[in-house]
Design a protein around this motif. Sequence first.
Motif, short mmCIF file in Angstrom:
data_model
loop_
_atom_site.label_atom_id
_atom_site.label_comp_id
_atom_site.label_asym_id
_atom_site.label_seq_id
_atom_site.Cartn_x
_atom_site.Cartn_y
_atom_site.Cartn_z
N GLY A 130 0.82 -1.13 -0.14
CA GLY A 130 0.02 -0.06 0.18
C GLY A 130 0.87 1.32 -0.05
O GLY A 130 2.05 1.29 0.25
N ALA A 131 0.46 2.32 -0.47
CA ALA A 131 0.91 3.69 -0.45
C ALA A 131 0.08 5.01 -0.19
O ALA A 131 0.14 5.94 -0.81
CB ALA A 131 1.47 3.80 -2.00
N GLY A 132 -1.05 4.54 0.64
CA GLY A 132 -2.28 5.64 0.94
C GLY A 132 -1.53 6.30 2.21
O GLY A 132 -0.50 6.17 2.72
N GLY A 133 -2.59 6.99 2.92
CA GLY A 133 -2.26 7.64 4.03
C GLY A 133 -1.69 6.66 5.09
O GLY A 133 -0.50 7.05 5.88
N ALA A 134 -2.19 5.31 5.35
CA ALA A 134 -1.79 4.54 6.60
C ALA A 134 -0.51 4.05 6.26
O ALA A 134 0.35 4.21 7.20
CB ALA A 134 -2.80 3.43 6.76
N ALA A 135 -0.32 3.75 4.83
CA ALA A 135 1.18 3.35 4.47
C ALA A 135 2.39 4.17 4.64
O ALA A 135 3.32 4.08 5.26
CB ALA A 135 1.08 2.85 2.89
N VAL A 153 5.18 -2.12 -1.89
CA VAL A 153 4.57 -2.68 -2.81
C VAL A 153 3.12 -2.40 -3.09
O VAL A 153 2.13 -2.30 -2.17
CB VAL A 153 4.28 -4.50 -2.61
N ASN A 154 2.76 -1.70 -4.12
CA ASN A 154 1.62 -1.00 -4.64
C ASN A 154 1.14 -1.42 -6.03
O ASN A 154 2.05 -1.53 -6.86
CB ASN A 154 1.53 0.46 -4.27
N ARG A 155 -0.33 -1.25 -5.99
CA ARG A 155 -1.10 -1.44 -7.28
C ARG A 155 -0.39 -0.43 -8.23
O ARG A 155 -0.27 -0.98 -9.47
CB ARG A 155 -2.55 -1.50 -7.15
N SER A 156 -0.64 0.74 -8.00
CA SER A 156 -0.34 1.83 -9.11
C SER A 156 1.01 2.56 -8.46
O SER A 156 1.27 2.67 -7.29
CB SER A 156 -1.40 2.66 -9.12
N SER A 157 1.53 3.36 -9.40
CA SER A 157 2.73 4.06 -9.35
C SER A 157 2.36 5.49 -8.68
O SER A 157 3.36 6.13 -8.37
CB SER A 157 3.76 4.16 -10.37
N GLU A 158 1.19 5.96 -9.05
CA GLU A 158 0.89 7.48 -8.99
C GLU A 158 1.30 7.83 -7.57
O GLU A 158 1.75 8.85 -7.33
CB GLU A 158 -0.61 7.60 -9.25
N ARG A 159 0.76 7.00 -6.43
CA ARG A 159 1.08 7.57 -4.96
C ARG A 159 2.54 7.10 -4.71
O ARG A 159 3.17 7.72 -3.94
CB ARG A 159 0.04 7.29 -4.20
N ALA A 160 2.58 5.81 -5.23
CA ALA A 160 3.75 5.08 -4.35
C ALA A 160 5.23 5.57 -4.83
O ALA A 160 5.82 5.83 -3.98
CB ALA A 160 3.79 3.55 -4.89
N ALA A 194 -1.04 -2.10 4.34
CA ALA A 194 -1.66 -1.20 4.75
C ALA A 194 -2.62 -0.69 3.41
O ALA A 194 -2.75 0.59 3.30
CB ALA A 194 -0.51 -0.08 5.01
N THR A 195 -3.03 -1.66 2.74
CA THR A 195 -4.05 -1.22 1.56
C THR A 195 -5.41 -1.27 2.36
O THR A 195 -5.64 -2.06 3.57
CB THR A 195 -4.15 -2.34 0.58
N SER A 196 -6.52 -1.02 1.68
CA SER A 196 -7.88 -1.22 2.29
C SER A 196 -8.30 -2.67 2.15
O SER A 196 -9.42 -2.92 2.30
CB SER A 196 -8.47 -0.28 1.93
N ASP A 220 -1.65 -6.31 9.76
CA ASP A 220 -2.74 -5.84 9.09
C ASP A 220 -3.24 -4.37 9.48
O ASP A 220 -3.41 -4.55 10.76
CB ASP A 220 -3.82 -6.75 8.97
N ALA A 221 -3.43 -3.40 8.76
CA ALA A 221 -3.74 -2.24 9.30
C ALA A 221 -5.59 -2.10 9.20
O ALA A 221 -5.95 -1.29 10.26
CB ALA A 221 -3.30 -0.97 8.34
N VAL A 222 -5.94 -2.83 8.62
CA VAL A 222 -7.47 -2.70 8.68
C VAL A 222 -7.79 -3.60 9.89
O VAL A 222 -7.35 -4.40 10.36
CB VAL A 222 -7.90 -4.09 7.49
N ASP A 243 -2.97 -7.42 14.65
CA ASP A 243 -4.08 -7.09 14.01
C ASP A 243 -4.24 -5.37 14.09
O ASP A 243 -3.56 -4.75 14.81
CB ASP A 243 -5.64 -7.66 14.56
N GLY A 244 -5.02 -4.97 13.00
CA GLY A 244 -5.24 -3.57 12.88
C GLY A 244 -6.00 -2.74 14.11
O GLY A 244 -5.92 -1.64 14.52
N LEU A 245 -6.71 -3.51 14.71
CA LEU A 245 -7.55 -3.27 15.77
C LEU A 245 -6.55 -2.89 17.04
O LEU A 245 -6.58 -1.78 17.66
CB LEU A 245 -8.26 -4.29 16.52
N MET A 247 -3.37 -1.61 16.38
CA MET A 247 -2.97 -0.17 16.05
C MET A 247 -3.85 0.92 16.31
O MET A 247 -3.48 1.90 16.84
CB MET A 247 -2.61 -0.24 14.55
N LEU A 248 -5.25 0.62 15.95
CA LEU A 248 -6.10 1.79 16.37
C LEU A 248 -6.21 1.90 17.69
O LEU A 248 -6.47 2.99 18.31
CB LEU A 248 -7.56 1.27 15.73
N VAL A 249 -6.11 0.95 18.76
CA VAL A 249 -6.05 1.04 20.09
C VAL A 249 -5.09 1.89 20.42
O VAL A 249 -5.14 3.27 21.27
CB VAL A 249 -6.10 -0.07 20.85
#
Length: 279
Positions: A130-135, A153-160, A194-196, A220-222, A243-245, A247-249
């Motif tokens: 992932g390459a979004g905000g969480a990543a 490792v990310n699907r697209s290169s635009e943000r990565a 860190a993808t959704s 997992d961030a989810v 788990d992502g829980l 991280m959230l806690v």
Amino acid sequence: MNFKAELVACFGQPVAENPTGVMQEAAFAAAGLNWRYLTIEVAPEGLGDAVRGARAMGWRGFNCTIPHKVAVIPFLDELSREARIIGAVNTVRREGNRLIGENTDGRGFMRGLRQDAGMDPKGKRVVLLGAGGAARAIATELLLAGVEDLVVVNRSSERAAPMVEDLKQHGPIRFVPWGVSYEVSPETDLLVNATSLGLYPNVDWMPDVDLSRARCLVADAVFNPPVTKFLAAAQAQGLRTLDGLTMLVYQGVIGFEMWTGAKPDEAVMKLTLLAAMVK
Ligand code: NDP
């Protein structure tokens, strides 16, 4: 006698389903603090007024979620080093009359890694999906902690690609485009989603990775569901998971500590969050 409650909040849009307030209010009650956490819908054009209002009323701080994490920055007085590198703020704290922007997403992840999984990231080889905000938040903290190798490792290169370019000055990070399936090598110490992918309601989705040779800790961030299909698959391979829980806690725990200067009851926060999510 003191009848005045201290206020904190979450500004977002949409925000009604954000569970942070439930967890923070439970922690305030457990600590005997007369504090309130308000979950408030703020439209993008109202963000400046909302921050000025919080400032005028002497709120102790607030969280920012989508779509305000970047837009809030011009309304603040100062940013922490991490928030500056990440380029986004999820927690604001007040110091005197100054509002200071922090980012606790990556720090929440790191606390789980160290405290719950017992892993010191220094010198470790990491694959980050992932390459979004969480990543970006997780990548920043991992680089600052001195990882040996960080593969994004990310699907697209635009943000990565720009993210990797930006963060290169902080440590060894590189981008690998996501082919059909990404094979995790036995040398990898830590794999982080860190993808959704897998987030409720798409609970049957999972990142396309080949874990057959992996020996790493899988995180997992989810956070909803707490055991994602990805973590279940890793467990089925005999791999340890985080788990992502968690991280959230911990990002909430760090926010509580920043605002109140006290230590919250972490178990109360986790159990409250779990119970809220089951409803
Ligand atoms: P963003 O929307 O900023 O980024 C989403 C990421 O997921 C991008 O890398 C995107 O790739 C990738 N992605 C989305 N759909 C697919 C798909 N079908 N196939 C492959 N890749 C995909 O989201 P955030 O970074 O803000 O959040 C990511 C996850 O982390 C969410 O589930 C969120 O709930 C969770 N989170 C958890 C926190 C916690 O405390 N546990 C804190 C913050 C977030 P691309 O760039 O190619 O579009």
